[in-house]
Design a protein around this motif. Structure first.
Motif, PDB file in Angstrom:
ATOM      1  N   ASP A 120       4.809   7.171   7.460  1.00 45.44           N
ATOM      2  CA  ASP A 120       5.838   6.842   8.452  1.00 45.44           C
ATOM      3  C   ASP A 120       6.083   5.343   8.570  1.00 45.44           C
ATOM      4  OD1 ASP A 120       6.186   9.523   9.112  1.00 45.44           O
ATOM      5  OD2 ASP A 120       4.596   9.463  10.612  1.00 45.44           O
ATOM      6  N   ASP A 121       5.011   4.567   8.544  1.00 46.40           N
ATOM      7  CA  ASP A 121       5.110   3.128   8.766  1.00 46.40           C
ATOM      8  C   ASP A 121       4.606   2.389   7.526  1.00 46.40           C
ATOM      9  OD1 ASP A 121       5.096   0.525   9.656  1.00 46.40           O
ATOM     10  OD2 ASP A 121       3.743   0.879  11.348  1.00 46.40           O
ATOM     11  N   PRO A 122       5.489   1.753   6.760  1.00 46.92           N
ATOM     12  CA  PRO A 122       5.065   1.060   5.536  1.00 46.92           C
ATOM     13  C   PRO A 122       3.988  -0.002   5.776  1.00 46.92           C
ATOM     14  CG  PRO A 122       7.448   1.227   5.596  1.00 46.92           C
ATOM     15  CD  PRO A 122       6.949   1.704   6.930  1.00 46.92           C
ATOM     16  N   ARG A 123       3.896  -0.529   7.002  1.00 46.79           N
ATOM     17  CA  ARG A 123       2.853  -1.526   7.293  1.00 46.79           C
ATOM     18  C   ARG A 123       1.459  -0.902   7.248  1.00 46.79           C
ATOM     19  NH1 ARG A 123       5.298  -3.517  12.798  1.00 46.79           N
ATOM     20  NH2 ARG A 123       5.351  -1.274  12.880  1.00 46.79           N
ATOM     21  N   ARG A 124       1.378   0.413   7.311  1.00 49.25           N
ATOM     22  CA  ARG A 124       0.085   1.102   7.280  1.00 49.25           C
ATOM     23  C   ARG A 124      -0.264   1.607   5.874  1.00 49.25           C
ATOM     24  NH1 ARG A 124      -2.756   2.432  11.439  1.00 49.25           N
ATOM     25  NH2 ARG A 124      -3.314   4.415  10.512  1.00 49.25           N
ATOM     26  N   PHE A 125       0.422   1.062   4.875  1.00 54.79           N
ATOM     27  CA  PHE A 125       0.208   1.505   3.497  1.00 54.79           C
ATOM     28  C   PHE A 125      -1.259   1.388   3.080  1.00 54.79           C
ATOM     29  CE2 PHE A 125      -0.054   0.495  -1.075  1.00 54.79           C
ATOM     30  CZ  PHE A 125       0.423   1.689  -1.592  1.00 54.79           C
ATOM     31  N   SER A 126      -1.871   0.241   3.341  1.00 55.60           N
ATOM     32  CA  SER A 126      -3.252   0.065   2.866  1.00 55.60           C
ATOM     33  C   SER A 126      -4.209   1.036   3.550  1.00 55.60           C
ATOM     34  CB  SER A 126      -3.716  -1.379   3.054  1.00 55.60           C
ATOM     35  OG  SER A 126      -3.794  -1.701   4.421  1.00 55.60           O
ATOM     36  N   SER A 127      -4.084   1.241   4.852  1.00 56.70           N
ATOM     37  CA  SER A 127      -4.991   2.178   5.516  1.00 56.70           C
ATOM     38  C   SER A 127      -4.703   3.617   5.085  1.00 56.70           C
ATOM     39  CB  SER A 127      -4.930   2.038   7.033  1.00 56.70           C
ATOM     40  OG  SER A 127      -3.631   2.275   7.500  1.00 56.70           O
ATOM     41  N   PHE A 128      -3.439   3.939   4.816  1.00 56.75           N
ATOM     42  CA  PHE A 128      -3.056   5.245   4.294  1.00 56.75           C
ATOM     43  C   PHE A 128      -3.749   5.472   2.948  1.00 56.75           C
ATOM     44  CE2 PHE A 128       0.072   7.687   1.720  1.00 56.75           C
ATOM     45  CZ  PHE A 128       0.160   8.844   2.478  1.00 56.75           C
ATOM     46  N   CYS A 129      -3.700   4.473   2.094  1.00 55.80           N
ATOM     47  CA  CYS A 129      -4.322   4.566   0.769  1.00 55.80           C
ATOM     48  C   CYS A 129      -5.837   4.610   0.867  1.00 55.80           C
ATOM     49  CB  CYS A 129      -3.884   3.396  -0.106  1.00 55.80           C
ATOM     50  SG  CYS A 129      -2.129   3.420  -0.496  1.00 55.80           S
ATOM     51  N   TYR A 130      -6.419   3.786   1.725  1.00 58.73           N
ATOM     52  CA  TYR A 130      -7.869   3.775   1.883  1.00 58.73           C
ATOM     53  C   TYR A 130      -8.375   5.151   2.294  1.00 58.73           C
ATOM     54  CZ  TYR A 130      -8.278  -1.334   1.510  1.00 58.73           C
ATOM     55  OH  TYR A 130      -8.272  -2.627   1.068  1.00 58.73           O
ATOM     56  N   ALA A 131      -7.659   5.828   3.192  1.00 56.93           N
ATOM     57  CA  ALA A 131      -8.070   7.163   3.638  1.00 56.93           C
ATOM     58  C   ALA A 131      -8.054   8.142   2.463  1.00 56.93           C
ATOM     59  CB  ALA A 131      -7.172   7.651   4.761  1.00 56.93           C
ATOM     60  N   ILE A 132      -7.029   8.069   1.645  1.00 56.47           N
ATOM     61  CA  ILE A 132      -6.944   8.958   0.481  1.00 56.47           C
ATOM     62  C   ILE A 132      -8.063   8.649  -0.508  1.00 56.47           C
ATOM     63  CG2 ILE A 132      -5.553   9.509  -1.574  1.00 56.47           C
ATOM     64  CD1 ILE A 132      -3.084   9.325   0.284  1.00 56.47           C
ATOM     65  N   ILE A 133      -8.315   7.379  -0.755  1.00 63.61           N
ATOM     66  CA  ILE A 133      -9.383   6.992  -1.684  1.00 63.61           C
ATOM     67  C   ILE A 133     -10.737   7.442  -1.158  1.00 63.61           C
ATOM     68  CG2 ILE A 133     -10.593   5.010  -2.699  1.00 63.61           C
ATOM     69  CD1 ILE A 133      -7.730   3.665  -2.776  1.00 63.61           C
ATOM     70  N   ARG A 134     -10.952   7.270   0.121  1.00 63.84           N
ATOM     71  CA  ARG A 134     -12.222   7.701   0.719  1.00 63.84           C
ATOM     72  C   ARG A 134     -12.399   9.213   0.550  1.00 63.84           C
ATOM     73  NH1 ARG A 134     -12.843   4.844   5.523  1.00 63.84           N
ATOM     74  NH2 ARG A 134     -14.291   3.524   4.434  1.00 63.84           N
ATOM     75  N   ARG A 135     -11.350  10.000   0.784  1.00 64.19           N
ATOM     76  CA  ARG A 135     -11.446  11.460   0.616  1.00 64.19           C
ATOM     77  C   ARG A 135     -11.726  11.825  -0.846  1.00 64.19           C
ATOM     78  NH1 ARG A 135      -7.177  11.511   4.411  1.00 64.19           N
ATOM     79  NH2 ARG A 135      -5.639  11.721   2.749  1.00 64.19           N
TER      80      ARG A 135
END
Length: 174
Positions: free
Chosen positions: A55-70
């Motif tokens: 939803d918010d492009p500013r949260r791209f890194s945390s979005f990616c980190y969550a996927i990588i962690r999973r």
């Protein structure tokens, strides 16, 4: 963000820009380069498929980190299962089964634990994660993992003993 709209070139450029940071995270979580590369490959596929939901492009890194962690947790679980299969093939005997009454009491006690405590104990004792693997997968220091495991075991023991003695222990009272 063009990558969210499905522009493959935009996604590739964005991914290339962040890939070194993501790789460091995957390496920290898995502990070795081969597993980290596997995690990154799986994560890149997941990211390309799910970036449209961001939803918010500013949260791209945390979005990616969550996927990588999973993906790292998935990889660690696969490694544990592979290790267990190798042990079985090598003739290492499986753990003994508890008697039915004790198993039922333990299951009831586990059911009365909070979600976080149940997860910690399950990952450590059932899935076979080491303290270091848990710390990496959860993104917390090893001391925090040890503390949480200690607290969860103490809580489980208290509940279990109360079930064994016939006390109707209610988790809400503590």
């Amino acid at each position: 963000m063009n990558a969210q709209a499905g522009d493959r070139a935009a996604f590739a450029g964005l991914y290339r820009r962040w890939e070194p940071r993501f790789m460091r995270l995957a390496l920290r979580l898995t502990g070795n380069r081969d597993d980290a590369q596997d995690v990154m490959q799986d994560a890149a596929i997941s990211l390309s498929k799910s970036i449209g939901r961001l939803d918010d492009p500013r949260r791209f890194s945390s979005f990616c980190y969550a996927i990588i962690r999973r993906r790292a947790v998935d990889k660690i679980r696969r490694n544990i299962k592979t290790r267990a299969a190798r042990d079985t093939m090598a003739g290492v005997p499986p753990p003994a089964e508890p008697d039915t009454e004790s198993a039922l009491a333990m299951r009831q006690a586990l059911g009365k634990l909070g979600e976080t405590e149940r997860l910690m104990l399950s990952l450590f004792y059932i899935d076979g994660y080491t303290g270091a693997e848990l710390a990496a997968a959860l993104g917390v220091p090893i001391g925090t993992v040890k503390s949480r495991l200690f607290t969860a075991r103490a809580h489980l023991k208290h509940i279990y003993l109360n079930l064994e003695t016939g006390d109707n222990y209610d988790i809400q009272k503590t």
